[in-house]
Design a protein around this motif. Sequence first.
Motif, PDB file in Angstrom:
ATOM      1  N   ILE A   1      -9.141  -6.295  14.126  1.00 12.54           N
ATOM      2  CA  ILE A   1      -8.224  -5.160  14.112  1.00 12.54           C
ATOM      3  C   ILE A   1      -8.373  -4.457  12.771  1.00 12.54           C
ATOM      4  N   THR A   2      -8.400  -3.112  12.805  1.00 10.88           N
ATOM      5  CA  THR A   2      -8.713  -2.328  11.609  1.00 10.88           C
ATOM      6  C   THR A   2      -7.730  -1.178  11.447  1.00 10.88           C
ATOM      7  N   ARG A   3      -7.328  -0.946  10.178  1.00 13.00           N
ATOM      8  CA  ARG A   3      -6.485   0.205   9.853  1.00 13.00           C
ATOM      9  C   ARG A   3      -6.780   0.639   8.414  1.00 13.00           C
ATOM     10  N   ASN A   4      -6.810   1.949   8.181  1.00 10.43           N
ATOM     11  CA  ASN A   4      -7.012   2.473   6.831  1.00 10.43           C
ATOM     12  C   ASN A   4      -5.674   2.600   6.108  1.00 10.43           C
ATOM     13  N   ALA A   5      -5.677   2.348   4.800  1.00  6.73           N
ATOM     14  CA  ALA A   5      -4.466   2.448   3.994  1.00  6.73           C
ATOM     15  C   ALA A   5      -4.809   2.925   2.592  1.00  6.73           C
ATOM     16  N   GLN A   6      -3.870   3.669   1.997  1.00  7.40           N
ATOM     17  CA  GLN A   6      -4.061   4.160   0.628  1.00  7.40           C
ATOM     18  C   GLN A   6      -3.567   3.107  -0.355  1.00  7.40           C
ATOM     19  N   VAL A   7      -4.440   2.720  -1.286  1.00 10.23           N
ATOM     20  CA  VAL A   7      -4.090   1.644  -2.217  1.00 10.23           C
ATOM     21  C   VAL A   7      -3.817   2.149  -3.632  1.00 10.23           C
ATOM     22  N   SER A   8      -4.174   3.407  -3.925  1.00 11.70           N
ATOM     23  CA  SER A   8      -3.916   3.979  -5.247  1.00 11.70           C
ATOM     24  C   SER A   8      -3.758   5.489  -5.101  1.00 11.70           C
ATOM     25  N   SER A   9      -3.423   6.175  -6.220  1.00 14.98           N
ATOM     26  CA  SER A   9      -3.200   7.627  -6.157  1.00 14.98           C
ATOM     27  C   SER A   9      -3.950   8.334  -7.283  1.00 14.98           C
ATOM     28  N   SER A  10      -5.225   8.039  -7.405  1.00 18.13           N
ATOM     29  CA  SER A  10      -6.041   8.639  -8.462  1.00 18.13           C
ATOM     30  C   SER A  10      -6.502  10.042  -8.114  1.00 18.13           C
ATOM     31  N   GLY A  11      -6.349  10.427  -6.848  1.00 16.44           N
ATOM     32  CA  GLY A  11      -6.849  11.726  -6.409  1.00 16.44           C
ATOM     33  C   GLY A  11      -8.248  11.654  -5.840  1.00 16.44           C
ATOM     34  N   ASN A  12      -8.856  10.498  -5.897  1.00 14.15           N
ATOM     35  CA  ASN A  12     -10.192  10.282  -5.335  1.00 14.15           C
ATOM     36  C   ASN A  12     -10.030   9.596  -3.981  1.00 14.15           C
ATOM     37  N   GLU A  13     -10.199  10.380  -2.921  1.00 16.60           N
ATOM     38  CA  GLU A  13      -9.919   9.844  -1.589  1.00 16.60           C
ATOM     39  C   GLU A  13     -10.799   8.648  -1.261  1.00 16.60           C
ATOM     40  N   SER A  14     -12.066   8.709  -1.624  1.00 16.89           N
ATOM     41  CA  SER A  14     -12.972   7.612  -1.302  1.00 16.89           C
ATOM     42  C   SER A  14     -12.591   6.336  -2.050  1.00 16.89           C
ATOM     43  N   LYS A  15     -11.894   6.487  -3.175  1.00 14.66           N
ATOM     44  CA  LYS A  15     -11.470   5.323  -3.947  1.00 14.66           C
ATOM     45  C   LYS A  15     -10.081   4.856  -3.546  1.00 14.66           C
ATOM     46  N   ASP A  16      -9.224   5.825  -3.226  1.00 12.29           N
ATOM     47  CA  ASP A  16      -7.819   5.496  -2.953  1.00 12.29           C
ATOM     48  C   ASP A  16      -7.603   4.873  -1.580  1.00 12.29           C
ATOM     49  N   TRP A  17      -8.453   5.231  -0.623  1.00 10.23           N
ATOM     50  CA  TRP A  17      -8.278   4.719   0.729  1.00 10.23           C
ATOM     51  C   TRP A  17      -9.276   3.596   1.003  1.00 10.23           C
ATOM     52  N   ARG A  18      -8.799   2.563   1.652  1.00 10.29           N
ATOM     53  CA  ARG A  18      -9.635   1.420   1.995  1.00 10.29           C
ATOM     54  C   ARG A  18      -9.451   1.069   3.472  1.00 10.29           C
TER      55      ARG A  18
ATOM     56  N   THR B   1       0.849  -1.190   0.000  1.00 12.62           N
ATOM     57  CA  THR B   1       0.000   0.000   0.000  1.00 12.62           C
ATOM     58  C   THR B   1       0.887   1.243   0.000  1.00 12.62           C
ATOM     59  N   LEU B   2       0.351   2.348  -0.501  1.00 12.17           N
ATOM     60  CA  LEU B   2       1.146   3.578  -0.633  1.00 12.17           C
ATOM     61  C   LEU B   2       1.448   4.202   0.720  1.00 12.17           C
ATOM     62  N   GLN B   3       0.457   4.254   1.577  1.00 12.31           N
ATOM     63  CA  GLN B   3       0.663   4.763   2.929  1.00 12.31           C
ATOM     64  C   GLN B   3      -0.455   4.249   3.824  1.00 12.31           C
ATOM     65  N   GLN B   4      -0.190   4.312   5.127  1.00 11.98           N
ATOM     66  CA  GLN B   4      -1.150   3.794   6.090  1.00 11.98           C
ATOM     67  C   GLN B   4      -1.507   4.864   7.119  1.00 11.98           C
ATOM     68  N   ASP B   5      -2.718   4.769   7.608  1.00 15.95           N
ATOM     69  CA  ASP B   5      -3.139   5.642   8.700  1.00 15.95           C
ATOM     70  C   ASP B   5      -2.402   5.219   9.969  1.00 15.95           C
ATOM     71  N   HIS B   6      -2.175   6.174  10.872  1.00 16.50           N
ATOM     72  CA  HIS B   6      -1.500   5.850  12.127  1.00 16.50           C
ATOM     73  C   HIS B   6      -2.465   5.225  13.133  1.00 16.50           C
ATOM     74  N   ASN B   7      -3.762   5.351  12.900  1.00 15.19           N
ATOM     75  CA  ASN B   7      -4.746   4.837  13.842  1.00 15.19           C
ATOM     76  C   ASN B   7      -5.013   3.353  13.595  1.00 15.19           C
ATOM     77  N   THR B   8      -4.967   2.576  14.649  1.00 22.30           N
ATOM     78  CA  THR B   8      -5.265   1.148  14.576  1.00 22.30           C
ATOM     79  C   THR B   8      -6.218   0.803  15.714  1.00 22.30           C
ATOM     80  N   PHE B   9      -7.386   0.267  15.360  1.00 18.79           N
ATOM     81  CA  PHE B   9      -8.398  -0.022  16.372  1.00 18.79           C
ATOM     82  C   PHE B   9      -8.683  -1.519  16.436  1.00 18.79           C
ATOM     83  N   THR B  10      -8.816  -2.005  17.662  1.00 17.61           N
ATOM     84  CA  THR B  10      -9.114  -3.408  17.891  1.00 17.61           C
ATOM     85  C   THR B  10     -10.447  -3.525  18.616  1.00 17.61           C
ATOM     86  N   THR B  11     -11.308  -4.396  18.121  1.00 19.74           N
ATOM     87  CA  THR B  11     -12.641  -4.577  18.679  1.00 19.74           C
ATOM     88  C   THR B  11     -12.832  -6.009  19.135  1.00 19.74           C
ATOM     89  N   ALA B  12     -13.390  -6.172  20.325  1.00 17.64           N
ATOM     90  CA  ALA B  12     -13.801  -7.501  20.786  1.00 17.64           C
ATOM     91  C   ALA B  12     -15.235  -7.709  20.318  1.00 17.64           C
TER      92      ALA B  12
END
Length: 213
Positions: free
Chosen positions: A167-184, A143-154
């Motif tokens: 466990i969940t973390r957001n990361a950028q998977v592409s660089s199209s300029g569309n944030e809703s598309k680039d981040w997952r 991935t291109l970059q990752q969010d610093h926030n990491t959350f864990t849920t029971a």
Amino acid sequence: MRLLLLLLCGVSVLTSAHGELYLAKESRSPDGTVVFAIIYAPTDQHVEGSPACCFVHPKSKKRIGNIFYLDGVDADTARPGTYIFDHYHLFDYVWSADSTHVAIVYNMRHSSRIYPFRRQGSSFQQLPMPDLVTPLEERLRGTLQQDHNTFTTANRWTRHHRLIATITRNAQVSSSGNESKDWREHSLRSTISFDATGKPHVEAAHFRVQITP
């Protein structure tokens, strides 16, 4: 006003020479015999580090098991009467149906931590959590970059006392300029078992990628 805030948080307070005992009413076990409690130093004293914790009977206030500490829980910010405690949802509690296991989740601004326990008669055994971060990071390679926030849920306890945790973390998977598309949102849901000594073992893990909410 302070009393009102405490009532809204579902916390009752007892004062003793040793400190103040806060009972989290929302942590009550399914059988109604146990609640989670935090022991704080008197409000006029400043104490650094984690507060002392215990399980008690909700009516008699009799302690069940030993006093313990939740590593990473700040005694000041997690104290009833502070802005963070009164305005944020700091703790979650997930019990097994038979009231023999509980997972306490401490929610922080940029992360969260799970503290599982096994109830054995009149005592509680704190169980270690396995490393969930490293397996998720391995899935995020490339991935291109990752969010610093990491959350864990029971999520829940299974009938055989396996803990389902995500466990969940957001990361950028592409660089199209569309944030809703680039981040997952990348999540890893694990099924965790604990042997007789309390040692954890990840039996299964399910990886999922979806659009960031």
